[in-house]
Design a protein around this motif. Structure first.
Motif, short mmCIF file in Angstrom:
data_model
loop_
_atom_site.label_atom_id
_atom_site.label_comp_id
_atom_site.label_asym_id
_atom_site.label_seq_id
_atom_site.Cartn_x
_atom_site.Cartn_y
_atom_site.Cartn_z
N ASP A 141 46.83 72.39 12.05
CA ASP A 141 47.37 71.76 13.25
C ASP A 141 48.11 70.46 12.90
N ALA A 142 49.43 70.47 13.06
CA ALA A 142 50.23 69.29 12.72
C ALA A 142 50.59 68.48 13.97
N SER A 143 49.85 68.71 15.08
CA SER A 143 50.25 68.07 16.34
C SER A 143 49.99 66.57 16.36
N ALA A 144 49.29 66.04 15.36
CA ALA A 144 49.09 64.58 15.29
C ALA A 144 50.31 63.88 14.70
N TRP A 145 51.35 64.68 14.38
CA TRP A 145 52.55 64.14 13.72
C TRP A 145 53.78 64.49 14.52
N LYS A 146 54.83 63.72 14.34
CA LYS A 146 56.12 64.09 14.93
C LYS A 146 57.19 64.06 13.83
N GLY A 147 58.23 64.83 14.07
CA GLY A 147 59.34 64.89 13.12
C GLY A 147 60.26 63.70 13.27
N SER A 148 61.30 63.65 12.44
CA SER A 148 62.19 62.49 12.41
C SER A 148 63.00 62.35 13.70
N ASP A 149 63.13 63.46 14.46
CA ASP A 149 63.85 63.38 15.74
C ASP A 149 62.90 63.13 16.91
N GLY A 150 61.63 62.89 16.60
CA GLY A 150 60.65 62.64 17.66
C GLY A 150 60.00 63.91 18.17
N GLY A 151 60.54 65.07 17.79
CA GLY A 151 59.98 66.36 18.21
C GLY A 151 58.91 66.84 17.23
N PRO A 152 58.53 68.12 17.36
CA PRO A 152 57.50 68.66 16.47
C PRO A 152 57.93 68.61 15.00
N LYS A 167 58.95 69.61 11.43
CA LYS A 167 59.74 70.75 10.95
C LYS A 167 59.36 71.16 9.54
N TRP A 168 58.39 70.47 8.96
CA TRP A 168 57.93 70.87 7.63
C TRP A 168 57.23 72.23 7.75
N THR A 169 57.04 72.89 6.59
CA THR A 169 56.41 74.21 6.56
C THR A 169 54.89 74.07 6.65
N ILE A 170 54.30 74.70 7.67
CA ILE A 170 52.84 74.70 7.81
C ILE A 170 52.36 76.08 7.41
N ALA A 171 51.72 76.21 6.28
CA ALA A 171 51.25 77.51 5.81
C ALA A 171 50.19 77.32 4.74
N ASP A 172 49.30 78.30 4.62
CA ASP A 172 48.28 78.32 3.57
C ASP A 172 47.48 77.01 3.52
N GLY A 173 47.17 76.47 4.70
CA GLY A 173 46.31 75.29 4.76
C GLY A 173 46.98 74.01 4.32
N ALA A 174 48.30 74.01 4.30
CA ALA A 174 49.01 72.80 3.85
C ALA A 174 50.26 72.59 4.67
N MET A 175 50.78 71.37 4.68
CA MET A 175 52.13 71.18 5.21
C MET A 175 53.00 70.66 4.08
N VAL A 184 56.88 69.56 2.57
CA VAL A 184 58.18 68.98 2.89
C VAL A 184 59.25 70.06 2.91
N LYS A 185 60.01 70.08 4.01
CA LYS A 185 61.19 70.95 4.07
C LYS A 185 62.38 70.01 3.85
N ALA A 186 63.00 70.16 2.68
CA ALA A 186 64.04 69.21 2.26
C ALA A 186 65.10 69.04 3.34
N GLY A 187 65.39 67.80 3.64
CA GLY A 187 66.45 67.50 4.60
C GLY A 187 65.97 67.40 6.03
N SER A 188 64.70 67.79 6.29
CA SER A 188 64.22 67.73 7.67
C SER A 188 63.74 66.32 8.03
N GLY A 189 63.58 65.48 7.03
CA GLY A 189 63.24 64.07 7.29
C GLY A 189 61.75 63.79 7.22
N VAL A 190 61.43 62.53 7.39
CA VAL A 190 60.04 62.07 7.31
C VAL A 190 59.24 62.64 8.49
N ILE A 191 57.92 62.63 8.34
CA ILE A 191 57.07 62.88 9.50
C ILE A 191 56.21 61.63 9.74
N THR A 192 55.88 61.41 10.99
CA THR A 192 55.25 60.15 11.40
C THR A 192 54.01 60.46 12.24
#
Ligand code: MG
Length: 252
Positions: free
Chosen positions: A66-77, A79-87, A89-97
């Motif tokens: 569950d990555a809902s405690a974070w937001k993407g660089s545009d303030g939305g959900p 965009k990094w890859t959430i799979a296999d118990g990990a999140m 970095v999806k290059a170019g999608s920006g930081v998560i906060t």
């Protein structure tokens, strides 16, 4: 007199080293009960199954799904890859906060640089954990990968060189356990006290109550700029598919 000066010095140093909780002075006397302190009571916390699992009073920022405690660089959900118990970095999608802000805190975070080694120096498995969104604890694959010492894993980027390089090979999970003391600012914005940090990487001490000199800068010297008491944690997209899991924070 000498003894008095020495004991005053020790007491003052102890108070300065632990400014928020000066040692309660026990009362002297012939009765051992006079030096017992019963209040305040110590809060009860249920420990995790292992030292890597969140204790009951921790804020869980990522449990592997569950990555809902974070937001993407545009303030939305995120965009990094959430799979296999990990999140990851999806290059170019920006930081998560993180949506929640933190000041003084304990952080546990696990990270993994890509098993497939690409690039060298700062280009190999680079990410970073920006405490309060400003102070970068470097994440980098420094297993047989030399870079500038104040920019390698365990460094506060371009400020504090880690005590040792205790990196595991690429593709293996690694841990950071952090104790962070936020900087304090006067109401007019001047710096009151610097931030401090202790970091264990894979169980080995790499930063020992070290003092930060300001916000992380890529070019030039670090500098403090006044900010809030609580600020989010930011995870860096440096273009490499670095993964994170099991992230929890205990506000102090
Ligand atoms: Mg970085």
């Amino acid at each position: 007199m000498k003894k008095f000066i020495l004991s005053t010095f020790i007491l003052t140093s102890a108070i300065m080293a632990n400014a928020q909780q000066p040692m309660p002075i026990p009362r002297n006397g012939g009765d051992p009960k006079l030096s017992e302190i019963w209040e305040p009571q110590v809060p009860v916390v249920t420990p995790g199954k292992t030292a890597q699992d969140a204790p009951s009073d921790a804020v869980v920022l990522f449990d592997g799904k569950d990555a809902s405690a974070w937001k993407g660089s545009d303030g939305g959900p995120v965009k990094w890859t959430i799979a296999d118990g990990a999140m990851t970095v999806k290059a170019g999608s920006g930081v998560i906060t993180s949506k929640q802000g933190f000041g003084d805190c304990q952080i546990h975070i696990e990270w993994r640089t890509p098993a497939e080694v690409k690039g060298d120096g700062q280009g190999r498995g680079n990410s970073g954990i920006f405490l309060m969104g400003k102070y970068e604890l470097q994440v980098l694959d420094n297993y047989n990968n030399r870079t500038y010492s104040n920019g390698q894993a365990g460094a506060i980027y371009k400020q504090l060189i880690p005590l040792v390089n205790v990196c595991r090979p690429p593709g293996e999970w690694q841990t950071y356990d952090v104790i962070f003391t936020a900087p304090r600012f006067f109401p007019d914005g001047r710096l009151q006290t610097q931030a401090r940090i202790t970091v264990f990487q894979n169980g080995a001490l790499v930063q020992n109550n070290a003092t930060l000199w300001g916000g992380t800068e890529y070019i030039g010297a670090p500098e403090y700029k006044a900010h809030g008491d609580k600020e989010p944690i930011v995870l860096q997209d440096h273009g490499n598919p670095v993964s994170y899991r099991n992230i929890w924070v205990r506000p102090l």
